[in-house]
Scaffold this motif. Structure first.
Motif, PDB file in Angstrom:
ATOM      1  N   SER A 312       0.825  -1.198   0.000  1.00  0.00           N
ATOM      2  CA  SER A 312       0.000   0.000   0.000  1.00  0.00           C
ATOM      3  C   SER A 312       0.865   1.256   0.000  1.00  0.00           C
ATOM      4  CB  SER A 312      -0.908   0.000   1.234  1.00  0.00           C
ATOM      5  OG  SER A 312      -1.541   1.241   1.389  1.00  0.00           O
ATOM      6  N   ASP A 314       0.009   4.258   1.049  1.00  0.00           N
ATOM      7  CA  ASP A 314      -0.141   4.996   2.310  1.00  0.00           C
ATOM      8  C   ASP A 314       0.799   4.480   3.385  1.00  0.00           C
ATOM      9  OD1 ASP A 314      -2.074   6.563   1.189  1.00  0.00           O
ATOM     10  OD2 ASP A 314      -3.735   5.298   1.873  1.00  0.00           O
ATOM     11  N   ALA A 344      -0.904   5.184 -11.366  1.00  0.00           N
ATOM     12  CA  ALA A 344      -1.798   5.203 -10.190  1.00  0.00           C
ATOM     13  C   ALA A 344      -1.198   6.066  -9.091  1.00  0.00           C
ATOM     14  CB  ALA A 344      -2.027   3.766  -9.689  1.00  0.00           C
ATOM     15  N   LEU A 345       0.119   5.987  -8.930  1.00  0.00           N
ATOM     16  CA  LEU A 345       0.814   6.815  -7.928  1.00  0.00           C
ATOM     17  C   LEU A 345       0.662   8.290  -8.279  1.00  0.00           C
ATOM     18  CD1 LEU A 345       4.331   6.197  -6.452  1.00  0.00           C
ATOM     19  CD2 LEU A 345       3.802   8.385  -7.466  1.00  0.00           C
ATOM     20  N   ASP A 347      -1.652   9.652 -10.052  1.00  0.00           N
ATOM     21  CA  ASP A 347      -3.050  10.076  -9.939  1.00  0.00           C
ATOM     22  C   ASP A 347      -3.436  10.372  -8.497  1.00  0.00           C
ATOM     23  OD1 ASP A 347      -3.382   9.853 -12.640  1.00  0.00           O
ATOM     24  OD2 ASP A 347      -4.237   7.822 -12.567  1.00  0.00           O
ATOM     25  N   ALA A 348      -2.670   9.802  -7.555  1.00  0.00           N
ATOM     26  CA  ALA A 348      -3.001   9.986  -6.140  1.00  0.00           C
ATOM     27  C   ALA A 348      -2.579  11.361  -5.627  1.00  0.00           C
ATOM     28  CB  ALA A 348      -2.343   8.885  -5.305  1.00  0.00           C
ATOM     29  N   TYR A 349      -1.833  12.101  -6.446  1.00  0.00           N
ATOM     30  CA  TYR A 349      -1.319  13.412  -6.010  1.00  0.00           C
ATOM     31  C   TYR A 349      -1.576  14.452  -7.094  1.00  0.00           C
ATOM     32  CZ  TYR A 349       1.022  10.891  -2.257  1.00  0.00           C
ATOM     33  OH  TYR A 349       1.275  10.112  -1.153  1.00  0.00           O
TER      34      TYR A 349
END
Length: 426
Positions: A312, A314, A344-345, A347-349
């Protein structure tokens, strides 16, 4: 990498390193002062003898109203005799006779130098009715003076014998009159040009020498001396420059250049990359954007690798001074294979800042490919222009290059705080 050479930059460079030019000026001044104080007057002695032609009455036993035929014959004999008496072969024969004694008087000279010095001291002067033979030398002892007399007298004998051999009439008394060598003059010449003029000459020589040395040093200095040295490959914009680490003033410029783009990679010198990456990540976070700093400078930690293995995000990201940090280690090599995880990483920021110090291992190329913009962070005190070319060649930033930030700029950096690219004429 072509070095930018401009008169303005050269003058600034010389002023920055003024001590080198000053030392050259002082050395030149001291040398010429020393020369002026200790130079002495040179005293030269000149010994001279001559051969005189008798008048036309001595030749034909007539008064001065000689006939045209006698006058022409007299002039012809006199002209021919003067040619014979000043022939180069006679001078060669003379030197052969006296060379041994001449070398003995000048023992430190080589054979060629002794011969050259002899012919410089020996002189023949002709007029219509006279031939003068002289020998000059620095005033010496009786031995030197006797040698000078011998040279002049011996040449007069050789010249008279040569003339008589071809013109028998000259053997008669009164036709040729030989005056032996006598001391004619003692010339005093001051070798110095005067103290004041010597000072001016010394300063001028020292200044020119200093400027030449500084030009060679400036041309040979392969550091980044001005942003124009690297602008073509790092982007025509100098974002910031500092005597140590650049401050936060570069961040708004980078942010403005980023626009709506999300991912920025900072590549170049390790310390400079860390400085720019941390400052911009903190700035971006302070503007309310969710920001991630991917740090590839900490080779011992590889949280990104664990993320690509399926852990994960997080659990791997940690907070440092209000910024989310994910250490990359050597996992950059997997970025192309794990595109979905990388996307994906991202898109998380809202913004991802990548710290990617240059190591010559291909990391810059991979990380630039996955980024929207590139900033070059460079240590001017250590990096060379050729190193910047290597970094830019690996990164292949092209249109992605925003510009460069230069840290630790020493006095060898002579560029301005800002850089304006010269417009190319079409």
């Amino acid at each position: 990498m072509k070095k930018e050479l401009t008169l303005k930059n050269y003058v600034i460079y010389v002023c920055r390193y003024w001590l080198i030019t000053a030392i050259c000026v002082v050395v030149g001044l001291a040398t010429m002062l020393f020369y002026g104080i200790f130079s002495k007057e040179a005293e030269t002695t000149v010994y001279e003898g001559n051969i005189t032609f008798g008048g036309i009455s001595n030749f034909f036993n007539v008064d001065t109203n000689a006939g045209e035929g006698q006058t022409n014959l007299y002039n012809s004999i006199r002209s021919y005799a003067l040619e014979l008496m000043s022939a180069p072969q006679l001078q060669t024969d003379l030197y052969k006779e006296v060379s041994a004694d001449w070398k003995a008087l000048n023992g430190r000279m080589s054979d060629s130098s002794a011969q050259t010095a002899f012919y410089e001291a020996f002189a023949i002067t002709r007029s219509n009715s006279y031939m003068y033979v002289s020998f000059s030398q620095v005033k010496g002892d009786e031995q030197h003076n006797a040698f000078a007399v011998r040279v002049v007298d011996r040449y007069l004998d050789l010249a008279r014998e040569s003339a008589i051999h071809y013109e028998k009439i000259l053997e008669e008394e009164g036709k040729l009159v030989v005056t032996p060598a006598t001391l004619q003059t003692v010339e005093n010449s001051d070798e110095s040009t005067g103290l004041l003029l010597n000072c001016v000459i010394g300063i001028a020589i020292g200044l020119v020498l200093g400027l030449v040395i500084m030009f060679v040093v400036y041309f040979a200095d392969r550091r980044i001396n001005s942003y124009g040295d690297i602008a073509q490959i790092t982007g025509n914009r100098l974002l910031g420059i500092g005597k140590s680490a650049t401050g936060n003033e570069t961040c708004p410029q980078i942010d403005c250049a980023m626009g709506d783009d999300k991912t920025l990679v900072v590549c170049g010198s390790a310390a400079a990359c860390g400085n720019v990456s941390n400052r911009f990540a903190a700035y971006s976070s302070g503007t309310g954007r969710k920001t991630l700093l991917m740090d590839f400078s900490r080779r011992g930690e590889d949280a990104l690798g664990a993320y690509l293995d399926g852990k994960s995000l997080d659990a791997l990201v940690r907070e440092e001074n209000g910024v989310s940090v994910l250490c990359g280690g050597a996992s950059w090599a997997r970025a192309n294979k794990e595109r979905k995880r990388i996307e994906a990483l991202k898109d998380a920021y809202e913004r991802v800042v990548i710290c990617a110090p240059y190591g010559g291992d291909g990391a810059s190329a991979v990380l630039t490919a996955m980024s929207d913009k590139v900033v070059f962070a460079l240590d001017q005190g250590a990096i060379r222009c050729r190193d910047v070319a290597s970094i830019a060649q690996e990164a292949q930033a092209g249109y992605k290059a925003i510009g460069a930030v230069i840290d630790n700029a020493g006095k060898s950096f002579v560029g301005e705080k800002t850089y304006f690219a010269e417009t190319e004429e079409e």
